[in-house]
Write an enzyme that holds these catalytic residues in place. Structure first.
Site, mmCIF file in Angstrom:
data_model
loop_
_atom_site.group_PDB
_atom_site.id
_atom_site.type_symbol
_atom_site.label_atom_id
_atom_site.label_comp_id
_atom_site.label_asym_id
_atom_site.label_seq_id
_atom_site.Cartn_x
_atom_site.Cartn_y
_atom_site.Cartn_z
ATOM 1 N N TYR A 83 -13.701 16.450 1.701
ATOM 2 C CA TYR A 83 -13.145 16.301 0.260
ATOM 3 C C TYR A 83 -12.015 17.351 0.218
ATOM 4 O O TYR A 83 -12.325 18.539 0.678
ATOM 5 C CB TYR A 83 -14.317 16.490 -0.768
ATOM 6 C CG TYR A 83 -15.072 15.098 -0.897
ATOM 7 C CD1 TYR A 83 -14.784 14.173 0.128
ATOM 8 C CD2 TYR A 83 -16.375 15.176 -1.616
ATOM 9 C CE1 TYR A 83 -15.653 12.992 -0.176
ATOM 10 C CE2 TYR A 83 -17.346 14.252 -1.481
ATOM 11 C CZ TYR A 83 -16.786 12.882 -0.888
ATOM 12 O OH TYR A 83 -17.620 11.981 -0.905
ATOM 13 N N SER A 93 -18.571 5.666 -6.452
ATOM 14 C CA SER A 93 -17.458 4.912 -7.139
ATOM 15 C C SER A 93 -18.184 3.824 -8.082
ATOM 16 O O SER A 93 -17.809 2.582 -7.989
ATOM 17 C CB SER A 93 -16.399 4.233 -6.158
ATOM 18 O OG SER A 93 -15.644 5.288 -5.732
ATOM 19 N N TRP A 105 -15.905 14.787 -5.150
ATOM 20 C CA TRP A 105 -14.616 14.477 -4.366
ATOM 21 C C TRP A 105 -13.288 14.843 -5.030
ATOM 22 O O TRP A 105 -12.371 15.093 -4.052
ATOM 23 C CB TRP A 105 -14.712 12.947 -4.189
ATOM 24 C CG TRP A 105 -13.652 12.234 -3.638
ATOM 25 C CD1 TRP A 105 -12.895 12.902 -2.462
ATOM 26 C CD2 TRP A 105 -13.251 10.646 -3.597
ATOM 27 N NE1 TRP A 105 -12.068 11.719 -1.969
ATOM 28 C CE2 TRP A 105 -12.266 10.476 -2.697
ATOM 29 C CE3 TRP A 105 -13.854 9.744 -4.413
ATOM 30 C CZ2 TRP A 105 -11.700 9.184 -2.474
ATOM 31 C CZ3 TRP A 105 -13.144 8.384 -4.236
ATOM 32 C CH2 TRP A 105 -12.193 8.227 -3.259
HETATM 33 N N1 LIG Z 1 -19.946 8.249 0.501
HETATM 34 C C1 LIG Z 1 -18.790 8.052 0.372
HETATM 35 O O1 LIG Z 1 -18.309 7.420 1.380
HETATM 36 C C2 LIG Z 1 -18.081 8.280 -1.000
HETATM 37 C C3 LIG Z 1 -16.727 7.690 -1.173
HETATM 38 C C4 LIG Z 1 -16.304 7.785 -2.325
HETATM 39 C C5 LIG Z 1 -16.816 8.974 -3.225
HETATM 40 N N2 LIG Z 1 -18.102 9.284 -2.995
HETATM 41 C C6 LIG Z 1 -18.620 10.362 -4.107
HETATM 42 O O2 LIG Z 1 -18.860 9.418 -5.096
HETATM 43 C C7 LIG Z 1 -18.407 10.164 -6.139
HETATM 44 C C8 LIG Z 1 -17.872 9.154 -7.259
HETATM 45 O O3 LIG Z 1 -17.144 8.337 -6.816
HETATM 46 P P1 LIG Z 1 -15.712 8.220 -7.602
HETATM 47 O O4 LIG Z 1 -15.281 9.583 -8.152
HETATM 48 O O5 LIG Z 1 -14.819 7.357 -7.258
HETATM 49 O O6 LIG Z 1 -16.471 7.801 -9.029
HETATM 50 P P2 LIG Z 1 -16.055 6.634 -10.385
HETATM 51 O O7 LIG Z 1 -16.992 7.388 -11.536
HETATM 52 O O8 LIG Z 1 -16.342 5.410 -10.041
HETATM 53 O O9 LIG Z 1 -14.732 7.274 -10.666
HETATM 54 C C9 LIG Z 1 -14.312 8.647 -11.259
HETATM 55 C C10 LIG Z 1 -12.587 8.281 -11.587
HETATM 56 O O10 LIG Z 1 -12.464 7.373 -12.433
HETATM 57 C C11 LIG Z 1 -11.901 8.029 -13.763
HETATM 58 N N3 LIG Z 1 -12.361 7.216 -14.869
HETATM 59 C C12 LIG Z 1 -13.705 7.248 -15.148
HETATM 60 N N4 LIG Z 1 -13.687 6.409 -16.447
HETATM 61 C C13 LIG Z 1 -12.627 6.153 -16.835
HETATM 62 C C14 LIG Z 1 -12.096 5.393 -17.653
HETATM 63 N N5 LIG Z 1 -12.824 4.914 -18.875
HETATM 64 N N6 LIG Z 1 -10.837 5.263 -17.849
HETATM 65 C C15 LIG Z 1 -10.001 5.707 -16.877
HETATM 66 N N7 LIG Z 1 -10.412 6.440 -15.810
HETATM 67 C C16 LIG Z 1 -11.701 6.726 -15.787
HETATM 68 C C17 LIG Z 1 -12.278 9.567 -13.635
HETATM 69 O O11 LIG Z 1 -11.111 10.068 -14.303
HETATM 70 P P3 LIG Z 1 -11.432 11.370 -15.141
HETATM 71 O O12 LIG Z 1 -11.736 12.648 -14.186
HETATM 72 O O13 LIG Z 1 -10.366 11.544 -15.658
HETATM 73 O O14 LIG Z 1 -12.334 11.095 -16.135
HETATM 74 C C18 LIG Z 1 -12.215 9.534 -11.979
HETATM 75 O O15 LIG Z 1 -10.735 9.873 -11.649
HETATM 76 C C19 LIG Z 1 -17.164 11.008 -5.718
HETATM 77 O O16 LIG Z 1 -16.989 12.350 -6.385
HETATM 78 C C20 LIG Z 1 -18.004 11.428 -4.249
HETATM 79 O O17 LIG Z 1 -18.863 12.676 -4.274
HETATM 80 C C21 LIG Z 1 -18.659 9.108 -1.727
#
Ligand SMILES: NC(=O)c1ccc[n+]([C@@H]2O[C@H](COP(=O)([O-])OP(=O)(O)OC[C@H]3O[C@@H](n4cnc5c(N)ncnc54)[C@H](OP(=O)(O)O)[C@@H]3O)[C@@H](O)[C@H]2O)c1
Length: 298
Positions: free
Chosen positions: A53, A209, A20
Site C-alpha cells: 500500500y 471496496s 490503502w
Molecule cells: N485485499 C485486497 O485485495 C484489497 C483491495 C483493495 C482494498 N483493500 C482494503 O479495503 C479497504 C477499503 O477499500 P476501498 O478504499 O476501495 O473502500 P471503499 O469504502 O469502497 O472506497 C473508499 C473510497 O470511496 C470514496 N467515497 C466513499 N464514499 C463516497 C461518496 N459518498 N462519494 C464519493 N466518494 C466516496 C472515499 O473517498 P473519501 O476518502 O474522500 O471519503 C474513498 O476514496 C482499503 O482501504 C484496503 O484496506 C483490500
C-alpha cells in the site's frame, strides 16, 4: 461496541478501517494519530494495511504513527498482507508478480513488523491467489509464523473456495478470514461459491471496496448509476445515508461479513457504522442485489 472473535487470540471490530489510501490523504503524523483516536472512540479498532500500500510507504507511515503514539498499539488490531511483488519495489523486478514462497512470506512479515514499529501482527494475510502457490510449503510457513509469535492469526485474500481449501488442508492453524471484494456492483464471490463455502467453514470474510472504491456514488457507468438510484431510494425510505444502506446490505448476509471502510473521512466511517443498526427487509436486499443489472436471479 462488541468485538468479533476470529480465534482465541484475535478480536476485531465489526467495521474495519482500511489504510490503502492513507498516503494519498497527505496527513501529518499528528493528524493521522488524531484520525486513529477518533476511529477508536467510535469502536473501530481494527486497521487494514498491506506491504504494497502507498507504493510500499503505508506501513512506514503506520510505524511513524506508532512511534509518536506508542499507547495506540495495545488499543488496535493490525491486519497486514504479503505476496505481491510490484515493479516499483526497490528490488526492481522485471515483471510484477506474486510470490508466496517461504523466504518471501517470512521476510515480508518481519519487515512489516519492523516498519510498523510493533512486536507482532494481529492478522497476516496472503494478498492474492498465486498460480505458483505451494500449499504444503505455504501452510507450514504460516503455521510457523503463528507458533513463533510473529502473528496472532493468519488468513488469505481474494482466494476462491478451492484454493482456500487446498491451503487449509495443509495447516494446523485455522485460516481466520478471506478478504474479498463485494459491493452492490461486484458479485464474484456469490458466483464462485465463496459465500457458501465460507459459511460452511465458519469463516467470516472481510469485505474490501464495499462502496466500489467510491465509484458507486461518483461513476456515470450504467451499472453504478442503476445501483445508486436504488440505494438512494431505499436510503430515503429508511431516512438514512445511502452509504449506510450499502453497509447494511453487506451485513444482512448470513456469511457475517466484516466490511472494511476505505474513506479518510470520519463522517463516512460513522455512516458505515450506522449500517450495523439498519434493518433491511429481505425484499430490499434483493432490490439492491439486482439493481445494477449485473446479477440476475437463476
Ligand atoms: N485485499 C485486497 O485485495 C484489497 C483491495 C483493495 C482494498 N483493500 C482494503 O479495503 C479497504 C477499503 O477499500 P476501498 O478504499 O476501495 O473502500 P471503499 O469504502 O469502497 O472506497 C473508499 C473510497 O470511496 C470514496 N467515497 C466513499 N464514499 C463516497 C461518496 N459518498 N462519494 C464519493 N466518494 C466516496 C472515499 O473517498 P473519501 O476518502 O474522500 O471519503 C474513498 O476514496 C482499503 O482501504 C484496503 O484496506 C483490500
Amino acid at each position: 461496541m462488541e468485538k468479533i472473535k476470529l480465534n482465541e487470540n484475535v478480536l476485531v471490530s465489526p467495521i474495519v478501517q482500511g489504510l490503502w489510501r492513507l498516503t494519498d490523504w497527505n496527513w501529518t503524523i499528528a493528524e493521522t494519530v488524531e484520525f486513529i483516536e477518533q476511529c477508536i472512540a467510535l469502536g473501530v479498532t481494527t486497521f487494514d494495511t498491506a506491504e504494497i500500500y502507498g507504493n510500499y510507504a503505508c506501513e512506514e507511515r503506520v510505524g511513524e504513527v506508532l512511534r509518536a503514539a506508542p499507547h495506540l498499539r495495545d488499543r488496535i488490531e493490525i491486519v497486514a498482507k504479503t505476496g505481491i511483488n510490484m515493479m516499483s519495489d526497490k528490488r526492481a523486478y522485471t515483471i510484477g508478480h506474486y510470490d508466496t514462497r517461504k523466504h518471501k512470506v517470512v521476510k515480508s512479515c518481519q519487515d512489516s513488523i519492523r516498519k510498523m514499529n510493533c512486536d507482532y501482527l494481529d492478522v497476516f494475510l496472503i494478498h492474492r491467489e498465486d498460480p505458483l502457490i505451494d500449499h504444503r510449503e505455504l501452510g507450514k510457513t504460516l503455521d510457523e509464523l503463528v507458533d513463533a509469535g510473529w502473528v496472532k492469526a493468519v488468513g488469505v485474500s481474494n482466494f476462491d473456495p478451492m484454493k482456500f481449501d487446498a491451503l487449509q488442508s495443509h495447516m494446523k492453524h485455522k485460516l481466520i478470514t478471506n478478504q474479498i471484494e463485494c459491493s452492490p456492483i461486484c458479485f464474484e464471490h456469490f458466483n464462485n461459491g465463496n459465500m457458501d463455502y465460507l459459511q460452511k467453514m465458519n469463516v467470516r470474510p472481510m469485505i474490501w471496496s464495499p462502496l466500489a472504491g467510491g465509484r458507486l456514488f461518483t461513476s456515470n457507468e450504467e451499472k453504478n448509476m442503476k445501483a445508486r438510484k436504488k440505494i438512494d431510494e431505499i436510503a430515503r425510505r429508511h431516512g438514512v445515508e445511502s452509504e449506510s444502506i450499502v453497509f447494511a446490505w453487506l451485513l444482512y448476509h448470513p456469511v457475517k461479513a466484516i466490511p472494511i471502510s476505505g474513506s479518510g473521512k470520519i463522517r463516512r466511517l460513522q455512516h458505515a457504522l450506522a449500517g450495523l443498526t439498519i434493518a433491511l427487509t429481505h425484499e430490499e436486499w434483493y432490490e439492491i442485489y439486482t439493481a445494477s443489472g449485473q446479477q440476475r436471479l437463476r
